[in-house]
Scaffold this motif. Structure first.
Motif, PDB file in Angstrom:
ATOM      1  N   LEU A 139       0.853  -1.184   0.000  1.00 35.87           N
ATOM      2  CA  LEU A 139       0.000   0.000   0.000  1.00 35.87           C
ATOM      3  C   LEU A 139       0.887   1.231   0.000  1.00 35.87           C
ATOM      4  N   ALA A 140       0.722   2.071  -1.019  1.00 35.33           N
ATOM      5  CA  ALA A 140       1.555   3.253  -1.177  1.00 35.33           C
ATOM      6  C   ALA A 140       0.751   4.515  -0.893  1.00 35.33           C
ATOM      7  N   SER A 141       1.358   5.474  -0.225  1.00 37.89           N
ATOM      8  CA  SER A 141       0.674   6.731   0.063  1.00 37.89           C
ATOM      9  C   SER A 141       1.679   7.867   0.084  1.00 37.89           C
ATOM     10  N   GLY A 142       1.149   9.091  -0.046  1.00 38.36           N
ATOM     11  CA  GLY A 142       1.982  10.265   0.144  1.00 38.36           C
ATOM     12  C   GLY A 142       2.227  11.099  -1.085  1.00 38.36           C
ATOM     13  N   ARG A 143       2.087  10.540  -2.286  1.00 40.01           N
ATOM     14  CA  ARG A 143       2.365  11.282  -3.517  1.00 40.01           C
ATOM     15  C   ARG A 143       1.452  10.764  -4.618  1.00 40.01           C
ATOM     16  N   PRO A 144       1.281  11.556  -5.665  1.00 42.77           N
ATOM     17  CA  PRO A 144       0.748  10.958  -6.889  1.00 42.77           C
ATOM     18  C   PRO A 144       1.838  10.087  -7.506  1.00 42.77           C
ATOM     19  N   PHE A 145       1.471   8.917  -8.016  1.00 45.39           N
ATOM     20  CA  PHE A 145       2.493   7.955  -8.430  1.00 45.39           C
ATOM     21  C   PHE A 145       2.620   7.822  -9.941  1.00 45.39           C
ATOM     22  N   SER A 146       2.030   8.733 -10.704  1.00 42.48           N
ATOM     23  CA  SER A 146       1.999   8.576 -12.154  1.00 42.48           C
ATOM     24  C   SER A 146       3.394   8.534 -12.765  1.00 42.48           C
ATOM     25  N   SER A 147       4.391   9.171 -12.162  1.00 40.95           N
ATOM     26  CA  SER A 147       5.749   9.172 -12.723  1.00 40.95           C
ATOM     27  C   SER A 147       6.632   8.087 -12.102  1.00 40.95           C
ATOM     28  N   TYR A 148       6.058   7.286 -11.252  1.00 39.30           N
ATOM     29  CA  TYR A 148       6.842   6.330 -10.475  1.00 39.30           C
ATOM     30  C   TYR A 148       6.965   4.970 -11.143  1.00 39.30           C
ATOM     31  N   ALA A 149       8.015   4.258 -10.741  1.00 38.33           N
ATOM     32  CA  ALA A 149       8.091   2.820 -10.898  1.00 38.33           C
ATOM     33  C   ALA A 149       8.083   2.217  -9.496  1.00 38.33           C
ATOM     34  N   MET A 150       7.444   1.098  -9.374  1.00 39.01           N
ATOM     35  CA  MET A 150       7.381   0.381  -8.103  1.00 39.01           C
ATOM     36  C   MET A 150       8.073  -0.962  -8.280  1.00 39.01           C
TER      37      MET A 150
ATOM     38  N   ALA B 194       9.409  -5.286 -11.229  1.00 37.84           N
ATOM     39  CA  ALA B 194       9.068  -3.867 -11.180  1.00 37.84           C
ATOM     40  C   ALA B 194       7.936  -3.591 -12.147  1.00 37.84           C
ATOM     41  N   ILE B 195       7.218  -2.515 -11.856  1.00 37.74           N
ATOM     42  CA  ILE B 195       6.129  -2.092 -12.735  1.00 37.74           C
ATOM     43  C   ILE B 195       6.147  -0.569 -12.834  1.00 37.74           C
ATOM     44  N   ARG B 196       5.969  -0.084 -14.045  1.00 36.31           N
ATOM     45  CA  ARG B 196       5.857   1.352 -14.224  1.00 36.31           C
ATOM     46  C   ARG B 196       4.406   1.728 -13.972  1.00 36.31           C
TER      47      ARG B 196
ATOM     48  N   SER C 194       1.620  -6.444 -10.385  1.00 38.18           N
ATOM     49  CA  SER C 194       0.503  -5.661 -10.913  1.00 38.18           C
ATOM     50  C   SER C 194       0.237  -4.505  -9.971  1.00 38.18           C
ATOM     51  N   ARG C 195      -0.580  -3.565 -10.436  1.00 37.11           N
ATOM     52  CA  ARG C 195      -0.944  -2.466  -9.543  1.00 37.11           C
ATOM     53  C   ARG C 195      -2.419  -2.123  -9.758  1.00 37.11           C
TER      54      ARG C 195
END
Length: 126
Positions: free
Chosen positions: A23-34, A50-52, A71-72
């Motif tokens: 579970l990720a929180s704190g930012r918009p993640f559109s530019s992130y890779a996880m 990893a997933i973009r 997956s996300r």
């Protein structure tokens, strides 16, 4: 500040399955890779998958390809790692990680990932 909270680890027999969640929180993640990384006792932390976030492009280590699926769910801000056909050598602490520039550099290098979760233990018995 990004916060990552993993869950879903546990003990499973060889050949079994587990699904990890982050579970990720704190930012918009559109530019992130996880990413998902893992660390076995006495070994270096290694890349697993990893997933973009934008577009959902995925990347896997050879050791997990065909068995693990990343997956996300954007609506839930959650990244998953479905692990099938587990082997004793998959035993490790699994960490979720976030790379704020992952849209552009999307890769396996753990040094590119700035934020990390606390880890969740996965143990596969033979």
């Amino acid at each position: 500040q990004v916060q990552l909270v993993e869950s879903g680890g546990g003990l499973v027999q060889a050949g079994g399955s587990l699904r990890l969640s982050c579970l990720a929180s704190g930012r918009p993640f559109s530019s992130y890779a996880m990413g998902w990384f893992r660390q076995a006792p006495g070994k270096e932390r290694e890349f697993a998958a990893a997933i973009r976030w934008s577009g959902g492009i995925t990347l896997y280590a050879d050791s997990v390809k065909g068995r693990f699926t990343i997956s996300r769910d954007s609506a839930k801000n959650t990244v998953y790692l479905q692990m099938n056909s587990l082997k004793p050598e998959d035993t490790a602490v699994y960490y979720c990680a976030a790379d704020s520039a992952g849209y552009w550099r999307f890769g396996r290098n753990k040094d590119d990932y700035e934020d990390w979760g606390q880890g969740t233990q996965v143990t596969v018995s033979s």
